[in-house]
Write an enzyme that holds these catalytic residues in place. Structure first.
Site, PDB file in Angstrom:
ATOM      1  N   GLU A 108      -2.889   7.886   7.625  1.00 30.60           N
ATOM      2  CA  GLU A 108      -3.256   8.777   6.927  1.00 30.60           C
ATOM      3  C   GLU A 108      -4.659   9.339   7.467  1.00 30.60           C
ATOM      4  O   GLU A 108      -5.173   8.973   8.204  1.00 30.60           O
ATOM      5  CB  GLU A 108      -3.685   8.193   5.300  1.00 30.60           C
ATOM      6  CG  GLU A 108      -4.808   6.974   5.320  1.00 30.60           C
ATOM      7  CD  GLU A 108      -4.946   6.344   3.699  1.00 30.60           C
ATOM      8  OE1 GLU A 108      -3.969   6.694   3.043  1.00 30.60           O
ATOM      9  OE2 GLU A 108      -5.963   5.846   3.611  1.00 30.60           O
ATOM     10  N   HIS A 141     -16.020  -5.852   5.315  1.00 32.68           N
ATOM     11  CA  HIS A 141     -14.813  -5.742   4.261  1.00 32.68           C
ATOM     12  C   HIS A 141     -15.267  -6.889   3.296  1.00 32.68           C
ATOM     13  O   HIS A 141     -14.534  -6.949   2.585  1.00 32.68           O
ATOM     14  CB  HIS A 141     -13.365  -5.595   4.748  1.00 32.68           C
ATOM     15  CG  HIS A 141     -12.987  -4.724   5.841  1.00 32.68           C
ATOM     16  ND1 HIS A 141     -13.165  -3.438   5.349  1.00 32.68           N
ATOM     17  CD2 HIS A 141     -12.825  -4.838   6.969  1.00 32.68           C
ATOM     18  CE1 HIS A 141     -13.002  -2.615   6.361  1.00 32.68           C
ATOM     19  NE2 HIS A 141     -12.763  -3.573   7.253  1.00 32.68           N
ATOM     20  N   ARG A 177      -6.651  -8.133 -10.375  1.00 30.09           N
ATOM     21  CA  ARG A 177      -6.999  -9.617 -10.495  1.00 30.09           C
ATOM     22  C   ARG A 177      -8.556  -9.208 -11.237  1.00 30.09           C
ATOM     23  O   ARG A 177      -8.870  -8.051 -11.304  1.00 30.09           O
ATOM     24  CB  ARG A 177      -7.324 -10.305  -9.480  1.00 30.09           C
ATOM     25  CG  ARG A 177      -8.651  -9.673  -8.531  1.00 30.09           C
ATOM     26  CD  ARG A 177      -8.850 -10.410  -7.210  1.00 30.09           C
ATOM     27  NE  ARG A 177      -9.863  -9.851  -6.718  1.00 30.09           N
ATOM     28  CZ  ARG A 177      -9.606  -8.809  -5.469  1.00 30.09           C
ATOM     29  NH1 ARG A 177      -8.271  -8.431  -5.379  1.00 30.09           N
ATOM     30  NH2 ARG A 177     -10.540  -8.167  -4.809  1.00 30.09           N
ATOM     31  N   LYS A 205       0.781  -1.061   0.097  1.00 27.58           N
ATOM     32  CA  LYS A 205      -0.085   0.076  -0.068  1.00 27.58           C
ATOM     33  C   LYS A 205       0.935   1.236   0.221  1.00 27.58           C
ATOM     34  O   LYS A 205       0.462   2.287  -0.717  1.00 27.58           O
ATOM     35  CB  LYS A 205      -0.850  -0.152   1.289  1.00 27.58           C
ATOM     36  CG  LYS A 205      -1.960  -0.801   1.142  1.00 27.58           C
ATOM     37  CD  LYS A 205      -3.216  -0.777   1.821  1.00 27.58           C
ATOM     38  CE  LYS A 205      -4.252  -1.701   1.567  1.00 27.58           C
ATOM     39  NZ  LYS A 205      -4.918  -2.237   2.931  1.00 27.58           N
TER      40      LYS A 205
HETATM   41  C1  MV4 Z   1     -10.422   3.942   4.757  1.00 30.77           C
HETATM   42  C2  MV4 Z   1     -11.472   4.478   5.195  1.00 30.77           C
HETATM   43  C3  MV4 Z   1     -11.523   5.790   5.593  1.00 30.77           C
HETATM   44  N1  MV4 Z   1     -10.533   6.658   5.643  1.00 30.77           N
HETATM   45  N2  MV4 Z   1      -9.181   4.917   4.595  1.00 30.77           N
HETATM   46  C4  MV4 Z   1     -11.190  -0.598   4.431  1.00 30.77           C
HETATM   47  C5  MV4 Z   1     -10.544  -1.596   3.753  1.00 30.77           C
HETATM   48  C6  MV4 Z   1      -9.320  -1.006   3.090  1.00 30.77           C
HETATM   49  N3  MV4 Z   1      -9.066  -1.616   1.740  1.00 30.77           N
HETATM   50  C7  MV4 Z   1      -9.592   0.484   3.171  1.00 30.77           C
HETATM   51  N4  MV4 Z   1     -10.633   0.780   4.052  1.00 30.77           N
HETATM   52  C8  MV4 Z   1     -11.023   1.928   4.334  1.00 30.77           C
HETATM   53  N5  MV4 Z   1      -9.952   2.718   4.410  1.00 30.77           N
HETATM   54  C9  MV4 Z   1      -9.439   6.095   4.967  1.00 30.77           C
HETATM   55  N6  MV4 Z   1      -8.207   6.847   4.852  1.00 30.77           N
HETATM   56  C10 MV4 Z   1     -12.654   3.612   5.190  1.00 30.77           C
HETATM   57  C11 MV4 Z   1     -12.259   2.280   4.763  1.00 30.77           C
HETATM   58  C12 MV4 Z   1     -13.348   1.223   4.908  1.00 30.77           C
HETATM   59  C13 MV4 Z   1     -13.744   0.646   3.926  1.00 30.77           C
HETATM   60  C14 MV4 Z   1     -13.363   1.119   2.324  1.00 30.77           C
HETATM   61  C15 MV4 Z   1     -13.694   0.447   1.361  1.00 30.77           C
HETATM   62  C16 MV4 Z   1     -15.158  -0.544   1.350  1.00 30.77           C
HETATM   63  C17 MV4 Z   1     -15.490  -0.548   2.773  1.00 30.77           C
HETATM   64  C18 MV4 Z   1     -14.991   0.108   3.885  1.00 30.77           C
HETATM   65  C19 MV4 Z   1     -15.469  -0.112   5.149  1.00 30.77           C
HETATM   66  C20 MV4 Z   1     -14.880   0.254   6.151  1.00 30.77           C
HETATM   67  C21 MV4 Z   1     -13.899   1.039   6.381  1.00 30.77           C
END
Ligand code: MV4
Length: 491
Positions: free
Chosen positions: A202, A237, A293, A118
């Site tokens: 972040e 997730h 993917r 990441k």
């Molecule tokens: C975040 C966020 C809010 N702010 N980053 C969750 C898994 C990972 N791929 C990234 N995720 C998140 N990152 C910041 N800076 C909220 C999430 C997140 C989320 C993102 C996409 C789809 C579902 C989610 C569910 C909870 C939190």
């Protein structure tokens, strides 16, 4: 045009069948692999040839690289399609395929590796001019430095594992006193889950949307995007409902986001299919990660663009140039996917594997069902609980929602609990109908209330249905009639 003579599909279930369907249309022979839990699975019967790959546990079968390469060679398969999950984003597997002279249907090993970090991918995209969230540029090294960065960007902040996935190791921090402990916890979890304790910080967005862009790139430097998908509705997730396009997309936003997505593809010299994930909040969007993917939800992109993504993946891996450019790709209508999992939504979504005692899948205009199950099938407890993907297409979003409700009402799965009732509640939720979704949608009151109402209504629960808006009775009656019909069929 024959791209290959024979392909090995290094996966199971619906996605193995999806890939084999593309192969059959292309006159390509298919080789299945199967674990001891999958001897009676449909993907084994669908394939032209099938080889046992090991015991039920994934580490002994679908993740057994050496054995899979061995089967590819023995069977004479020229290429391997990894599907999603298992080895799909394993850069070592992609490398070994290459070294052993088997074509890996996906991006180059180096690209998979770069996107797996990441921190590295975020840095690469920031340099390429793609918007990213403010935070630490590198891994957190000392707490004083972390405090300084968090103070500058302002709380709340989020601590993430660089090697992370599926939200593992993520910690939300609301104020400075909580920062140190969150970093320690995140590092410990990251170390044990990924063998890499590197974490970064972040700015945290409170209720963002998850919007992703599908891209396709060939090995000759041409890349196109296939528009957007809204994937905000998820639980722990795991996505549950996706739609294409995003209900909030405007021509102006799409222009901004798609050019960022193409910049990502360009900056990484991408090839094959991939998707670029963004978080969206307050008319701003930020690059999160790139999935290297084919994704579960590729189906809805296929519905709105009319392009077969698996066929394109195979053609690209065979060295073909993309047969279209951006101006040839347009979208038509709206598509929704509901992931049907063998889980009990009335009991905290606990997995419910077992035997399918009755099964009839929906059909008719604008409906697509991808699944690896059938009547009498025993869902093994060893793998992911997703048993089917139900997709609906129609010319407008509201019509697609109504078509999805109709399809859910036709869907009969007995013997195991499924997420169908939850999907029916979502398709009837006023917030969903307004397109007002975000990543915390399922935690909201109204969905839980609707589910509780379904739970009280035992009969409706049996039919997996009950409606808001007075449609429940009619729909339940149709389902009941089909159930009676099937009962007679059996006796
Ligand atoms: C975040 C966020 C809010 N702010 N980053 C969750 C898994 C990972 N791929 C990234 N995720 C998140 N990152 C910041 N800076 C909220 C999430 C997140 C989320 C993102 C996409 C789809 C579902 C989610 C569910 C909870 C939190």
């Amino acid at each position: 045009m024959k791209f290959f003579d024979k392909i090995l599909i290094a996966n199971r279930g619906e996605i193995a069948i999806r890939v084999m369907r593309a192969c059959r249309e292309l006159d390509i022979e298919t080789v299945a692999i199967y674990s001891s839990a999958d001897t009676n699975s449909l993907h084994v019967k669908y394939a032209d040839e099938a080889f046992p790959v090991g015991e039920a546990h994934p580490s002994k079968s679908y993740l057994n690289i050496e054995r899979i390469i061995d089967i590819a060679k023995k069977s004479g398969a020229e290429a391997v399609h990894p599907g999603y999950g298992f080895l799909a984003e394993n850069y070592r597997f992609a490398k070994i395929c290459q070294d052993e002279g088997v074509i890996f249907i996906g991006p180059r090993s180096k690209t998979i590796q770069a996107m797996g970090s990441k921190i590295d991918s975020k840095k690469m995209m920031k340099d390429a001019g793609v918007p990213v969230l403010p935070g630490t540029d590198d891994g957190v090294r000392d707490i004083e430095d972390a405090k300084k960065v968090a103070f500058e960007i302002g709380y709340p902040v989020i601590v993430k594992a660089s090697a992370g996935g599926g939200g593992i190791g993520m910690q939300i921090v609301n104020d400075e006193p909580a920062l140190e402990e969150a970093i320690t916890a995140s590092m410990r979890i990251a170390k044990s889950a990924f063998g890499d304790a590197t974490v970064f910080i972040e700015k945290y967005l409170v209720k963002p949307r998850h919007i992703e862009f599908q891209v396709l790139a060939d090995e000759h430097g041409h890349a196109v995007h296939l528009y957007d998908r809204e994937c905000s509705i998820q639980r722990r997730h795991q996505k549950l409902v996706e739609e294409a396009p995003s209900p909030i997309m405007t021509p102006e936003l799409r222009e901004r986001m798609s050019s960022a997505a193409l910049k990502v593809a360009e900056a990484s010299a991408y090839s094959n299919a991939g998707s670029v994930e963004f978080l969206y909040s307050n008319d701003n969007f930020y690059f999160m990660e790139m999935n290297t993917r084919l994704q579960v939800e590729h189906t809805i992109t296929e519905f709105i663009t009319g392009i077969d993504l698996v066929r394109q993946q195979i053609a690209i891996a065979a060295g073909e140039s993309l047969p279209f450019d951006q101006s040839d790709i347009s979208i038509r209508g709206h598509a929704i996917e509901c992931r049907i999992n063998a889980e009990d939504p009335f009991n905290n979504f606990s997995a419910d594997p077992g035997k399918i005692s009755r099964y009839r899948s929906p059909g008719g205009p604008g409906i697509r069902v991808d699944s690896g199950i059938h009547m009498g099938y025993m869902i093994p407890p060893n793998y992911d609980s997703m048993i089917a993907k139900l997709c609906a297409w129609d010319s407008t979003r509201i019509e697609a929602i109504k078509r999805m409700r109709r399809a859910i009402s036709e869907y009969i799965i007995l013997g195991v609990q499924t997420t169908l009732p939850l999907h029916y509640a979502i398709m009837n939720s006023p917030q969903f109908i307004e397109g007002n979704t975000h990543t915390h949608f399922l935690q909201e009151e109204h969905i839980i209330k609707t589910l509780e109402r379904y739970k009280r209504d035992e009969e409706a629960r049996m039919q997996t249905l009950a409606g808001s808006f007075g449609q429940g009775k009619k729909v339940a009656a149709i389902t009941a009639a089909v159930n009676v019909y099937l009962q007679h069929q059996k006796e």
